[in-house]
Design a protein around this motif. Sequence first.
Motif, PDB file in Angstrom:
ATOM      1  N   LYS A 102       0.839  -1.290  -0.307  1.00 43.52           N
ATOM      2  CA  LYS A 102       0.324   0.224  -0.013  1.00 43.52           C
ATOM      3  C   LYS A 102       1.210   1.384  -0.248  1.00 43.52           C
ATOM      4  O   LYS A 102       0.084   2.115  -0.764  1.00 43.52           O
ATOM      5  CB  LYS A 102      -1.112   0.114   1.443  1.00 43.52           C
ATOM      6  N   GLN A 103       1.560   1.289   1.068  1.00 47.87           N
ATOM      7  CA  GLN A 103       3.095   2.608   1.131  1.00 47.87           C
ATOM      8  C   GLN A 103       3.571   2.218  -0.072  1.00 47.87           C
ATOM      9  O   GLN A 103       4.095   3.723  -0.915  1.00 47.87           O
ATOM     10  CB  GLN A 103       3.642   2.307   2.341  1.00 47.87           C
ATOM     11  N   MET A 104       3.721   1.513  -1.295  1.00 50.08           N
ATOM     12  CA  MET A 104       4.502   1.364  -2.031  1.00 50.08           C
ATOM     13  C   MET A 104       3.627   1.981  -3.551  1.00 50.08           C
ATOM     14  O   MET A 104       4.545   3.020  -4.273  1.00 50.08           O
ATOM     15  CB  MET A 104       5.006   0.061  -2.241  1.00 50.08           C
ATOM     16  N   LYS A 105       2.852   2.014  -3.552  1.00 51.52           N
ATOM     17  CA  LYS A 105       1.682   2.273  -4.147  1.00 51.52           C
ATOM     18  C   LYS A 105       1.102   3.617  -4.267  1.00 51.52           C
ATOM     19  O   LYS A 105       1.529   4.677  -4.929  1.00 51.52           O
ATOM     20  CB  LYS A 105       0.401   1.719  -4.436  1.00 51.52           C
ATOM     21  N   TRP A 106       0.608   4.059  -3.078  1.00 50.06           N
ATOM     22  CA  TRP A 106       0.910   5.557  -2.481  1.00 50.06           C
ATOM     23  C   TRP A 106       2.130   6.914  -2.905  1.00 50.06           C
ATOM     24  O   TRP A 106       2.189   7.688  -3.708  1.00 50.06           O
ATOM     25  CB  TRP A 106       1.220   5.898  -1.410  1.00 50.06           C
ATOM     26  N   TRP A 107       3.550   5.890  -2.966  1.00 49.52           N
ATOM     27  CA  TRP A 107       4.580   6.556  -3.516  1.00 49.52           C
ATOM     28  C   TRP A 107       4.340   6.703  -4.979  1.00 49.52           C
ATOM     29  O   TRP A 107       5.353   8.250  -5.389  1.00 49.52           O
ATOM     30  CB  TRP A 107       5.814   6.276  -2.869  1.00 49.52           C
ATOM     31  N   ALA A 108       4.321   5.712  -5.585  1.00 46.00           N
ATOM     32  CA  ALA A 108       4.793   5.499  -6.674  1.00 46.00           C
ATOM     33  C   ALA A 108       3.252   6.631  -7.166  1.00 46.00           C
ATOM     34  O   ALA A 108       3.461   7.805  -8.145  1.00 46.00           O
ATOM     35  CB  ALA A 108       3.681   4.432  -7.622  1.00 46.00           C
ATOM     36  N   GLN A 137      12.049   6.873  -2.903  1.00 46.10           N
ATOM     37  CA  GLN A 137      10.919   6.620  -1.566  1.00 46.10           C
ATOM     38  C   GLN A 137      10.797   5.415  -2.160  1.00 46.10           C
ATOM     39  O   GLN A 137       9.982   4.320  -1.663  1.00 46.10           O
ATOM     40  CB  GLN A 137      10.215   7.463  -0.821  1.00 46.10           C
ATOM     41  N   TRP A 138      10.093   5.519  -3.489  1.00 47.75           N
ATOM     42  CA  TRP A 138       9.310   4.564  -4.183  1.00 47.75           C
ATOM     43  C   TRP A 138       9.609   2.915  -4.503  1.00 47.75           C
ATOM     44  O   TRP A 138       9.830   2.352  -4.122  1.00 47.75           O
ATOM     45  CB  TRP A 138       8.908   5.010  -5.085  1.00 47.75           C
ATOM     46  N   LYS A 139      11.124   3.330  -4.882  1.00 46.84           N
ATOM     47  CA  LYS A 139      12.375   2.406  -5.217  1.00 46.84           C
ATOM     48  C   LYS A 139      12.565   1.768  -3.388  1.00 46.84           C
ATOM     49  O   LYS A 139      12.319   0.516  -3.762  1.00 46.84           O
ATOM     50  CB  LYS A 139      13.392   3.245  -5.814  1.00 46.84           C
ATOM     51  N   ARG A 140      12.065   1.706  -2.624  1.00 50.90           N
ATOM     52  CA  ARG A 140      12.782   1.718  -1.306  1.00 50.90           C
ATOM     53  C   ARG A 140      12.201   0.750  -0.518  1.00 50.90           C
ATOM     54  O   ARG A 140      12.079  -0.291  -0.844  1.00 50.90           O
ATOM     55  CB  ARG A 140      12.820   2.550  -0.493  1.00 50.90           C
ATOM     56  N   CYS A 199       8.846  -4.541  -0.153  1.00 52.52           N
ATOM     57  CA  CYS A 199       7.915  -5.310  -0.217  1.00 52.52           C
ATOM     58  C   CYS A 199       8.153  -6.614  -1.169  1.00 52.52           C
ATOM     59  O   CYS A 199       7.325  -7.135  -0.500  1.00 52.52           O
ATOM     60  CB  CYS A 199       7.350  -4.281  -2.114  1.00 52.52           C
ATOM     61  N   SER A 200       9.507  -6.700  -2.208  1.00 49.72           N
ATOM     62  CA  SER A 200       9.593  -8.160  -2.639  1.00 49.72           C
ATOM     63  C   SER A 200      10.040  -8.815  -1.697  1.00 49.72           C
ATOM     64  O   SER A 200      10.662  -9.982  -2.026  1.00 49.72           O
ATOM     65  CB  SER A 200      10.435  -7.639  -3.656  1.00 49.72           C
TER      66      SER A 200
END
Length: 150
Positions: free
Chosen positions: A36-42, A93-96, A101-102
């Motif tokens: 969810k955080q990754m999608k938000w940063w994307a 931040q998205w890359k992190r 996530c992976s």
Amino acid sequence: MNALKHWKVEPYISDICKVVLQTLIEKKERKDQLDKQMKWWAFYSSLMGCLSLIYLYGFKWNEAESVRAALASLAGDQMIWFIFVYFLLAGIQWKRMKKKCSKADEELEGIRKEIIERGDDLWPRPDMWNNRHQVMEFIKTEYNINLYHK
């Protein structure tokens, strides 16, 4: 894990199975949170990119008479640097978050596969083994984790 009592699967799991299932559920929740955080940063980095393009095209590109004047105007514009830094930070931040996530996904899959492979250890008694499908169905419906096959 209190939900196990409400769903009446408590008699069908051993103490080891409780611990492993609790770990699996915690890893799933952590993975979902990171996803969810990754999608938000994307979304945020995409939004910043779009805003910077709108700002460039709408306000700066039309004002300049030549390409050289446009580039000189952009280099000195504080708003462009502000947007660029925010866009860069959001992308980092998205890359992190993507990397985290992976990693969480790999951990979740490792535990899930271990549960599938070690079914004999987790359901040692014949009555537990015969009713393990109820536990698997509970985990599938409540947490969307498939324990039926790899």
